[in-house]
Scaffold this motif. Structure first.
Motif, PDB file in Angstrom:
ATOM      1  N   ASP A 167       0.915   9.821  15.578  1.00 48.33           N
ATOM      2  CA  ASP A 167      -0.378   9.334  15.104  1.00 48.33           C
ATOM      3  C   ASP A 167      -0.336   7.802  15.217  1.00 48.33           C
ATOM      4  O   ASP A 167       0.247   7.115  14.383  1.00 48.33           O
ATOM      5  N   GLN A 170      -1.588   5.730  12.349  1.00 49.47           N
ATOM      6  CA  GLN A 170      -0.642   5.781  11.219  1.00 49.47           C
ATOM      7  C   GLN A 170       0.524   4.817  11.483  1.00 49.47           C
ATOM      8  O   GLN A 170       0.971   4.118  10.574  1.00 49.47           O
TER       9      GLN A 170
ATOM     10  N   LYS B 193      -9.997   6.786   5.793  1.00 50.79           N
ATOM     11  CA  LYS B 193      -8.717   7.488   5.716  1.00 50.79           C
ATOM     12  C   LYS B 193      -7.646   6.685   4.989  1.00 50.79           C
ATOM     13  O   LYS B 193      -6.453   6.982   5.126  1.00 50.79           O
ATOM     14  N   GLN B 196      -5.421   8.847   2.808  1.00 48.40           N
ATOM     15  CA  GLN B 196      -4.655   9.774   3.642  1.00 48.40           C
ATOM     16  C   GLN B 196      -3.491   9.051   4.345  1.00 48.40           C
ATOM     17  O   GLN B 196      -2.365   9.558   4.373  1.00 48.40           O
ATOM     18  N   ARG B 197      -3.767   7.858   4.864  1.00 44.15           N
ATOM     19  CA  ARG B 197      -2.709   7.076   5.533  1.00 44.15           C
ATOM     20  C   ARG B 197      -1.573   6.759   4.553  1.00 44.15           C
ATOM     21  O   ARG B 197      -0.390   6.849   4.896  1.00 44.15           O
ATOM     22  N   ARG B 199      -0.748   8.340   1.782  1.00 46.67           N
ATOM     23  CA  ARG B 199       0.006   9.541   1.390  1.00 46.67           C
ATOM     24  C   ARG B 199       0.916  10.026   2.520  1.00 46.67           C
ATOM     25  O   ARG B 199       2.030  10.482   2.284  1.00 46.67           O
ATOM     26  N   THR B 200       0.402   9.959   3.739  1.00 50.42           N
ATOM     27  CA  THR B 200       1.221  10.367   4.885  1.00 50.42           C
ATOM     28  C   THR B 200       2.466   9.490   4.993  1.00 50.42           C
ATOM     29  O   THR B 200       3.580   9.986   5.201  1.00 50.42           O
ATOM     30  N   ARG B 203       4.874  10.398   2.145  1.00 49.17           N
ATOM     31  CA  ARG B 203       5.557  11.681   2.378  1.00 49.17           C
ATOM     32  C   ARG B 203       6.692  11.514   3.386  1.00 49.17           C
ATOM     33  O   ARG B 203       7.773  12.079   3.224  1.00 49.17           O
TER      34      ARG B 203
END
Lengths: 220, 220
Positions: A167, A170, B193, B196-197, B199-200, B203
């Motif tokens: 990604d 990301q 996002k 989301q970014r 949290r990704t 993780r």
């Protein structure tokens, strides 16, 4: 450059140096006028308004960033080498003390060793609640930086250096986070391992972005 | 709390709300006085100087951060659950709009939806070139935050959740970077996002910190 353009450039560079210390909003035309040995009315002959000056200072910072960080990376082969050069340039940009003329600053840091900072990270805080053309230009510059990083990561996928399911946005997000934490550790916290922490984080980010079967390409 | 303490607390809360928008250095006693319906001399009866007020505002922010982010995590079991709760609290702290009374702010963001920010990240930019007691307290608060995160990571190693050779300070550095990039994406860039970014990235950080044979503990 004509004499007039030279003067204008010098004013903008001084203003950038001053704004790097006191913020762009607190950039005082009076303070700046004293600094460039021009009257306030002389300054207004070059810039119709404080906002016009602010915008030009920000544009100049963007140009310098492109010149010092982006262009050298575009000269590198596509793929991981280019990504590495972008990161190295970003670190150098954040920690560089020499970019702006020291004598141009007479603010809070006078008499104290001045460590570099990222003009854009500082402005992100100053303008996040301040709508207007300066904020719009700042937002555009930061989006462009994320896009530049993401595009470099995507090219690294195409070159087979990075894995196909990476990604890229990301990747850009995480690289920016490493840079921001570096600035805090390096400048505010004066941490001896700031650079080491940033490089370790970046190496881990690259390692987990690589294709499982890709060898680390030679740097440079 | 006595009536006097209540008044003092209210002043500090209003000052924190104002400082969250305009910065701590630009906190104006005049503006604040109008806001809390006290004269400037009335304000000075509570705080001997602007610096005393600034320090108390910063202390209040630190107390709130400990209350909202650190204490709830200490109530969780040691190890990954505590690390996760610290991260979740940090994200909520950065994005929380409700912490400070809205009516206390009449600054640049008036009439515009105000999105949360991290007071400490903003102050890191404001004070990195401004030596003095406020900067010293800010530095201490940020070092404490790095230590709190590193300690939680070390406990996760002891619990067998994280691998034995984890560099806990490096873990803290990377977590802080994720938070800073989150603030930029969420607030300045208004990116859909952003969360989301963050949290990704978190993780992935946790996944590569885990012991190879450790199962992911249940989240709550």
């Amino acid at each position: 450059m004509s004499k007039g353009e030279e003067t204008r450039r010098e004013i903008v560079d001084r203003a950038l140096a001053l704004a790097s210390e006191v913020g762009l909003e607190s950039l005082s035309l009076g303070n700046l006028a004293a600094n460039v040995k021009l009257s306030k009315s002389g300054l207004f002959a070059h810039f119709r308004s404080k906002e016009a000056l602010q915008l030009e200072v920000l544009r100049r910072a963007v140009d310098l960033f492109i010149e010092e960080v982006v262009i050298p990376a575009l000269a590198k082969p596509r793929g991981e080498p280019r990504v590495v050069t972008l990161f190295e340039g970003y670190l150098a940009w954040i920690s560089d003390e020499q970019r702006v003329p020291r004598q141009a600053t007479g603010g809070a840091a006078a008499g104290r060793e001045r460590k570099g900072t990222c003009f854009f990270i500082a402005l992100s805080q100053e303008y996040d609640d301040r709508p207007g053309p300066v904020r719009d230009l700042l937002v555009k510059s930061q989006r462009d930086w994320h896009h530049t990083l993401a595009r470099a990561a995507r090219l690294a996928v195409e070159q087979g250096h990075f894995r196909a399911d990476l990604d890229a946005e990301q990747f850009a997000y995480e690289l920016v986070g490493i840079g921001m934490a570096f600035q805090q550790l390096y400048k505010l916290l004066d941490h001896p391992k700031a650079e080491q922490r940033a490089r370790t984080a970046f190496r881990a980010l690259v390692a987990r972005s690589r294709r499982a079967d890709a060898e680390a390409p030679r740097r440079h």
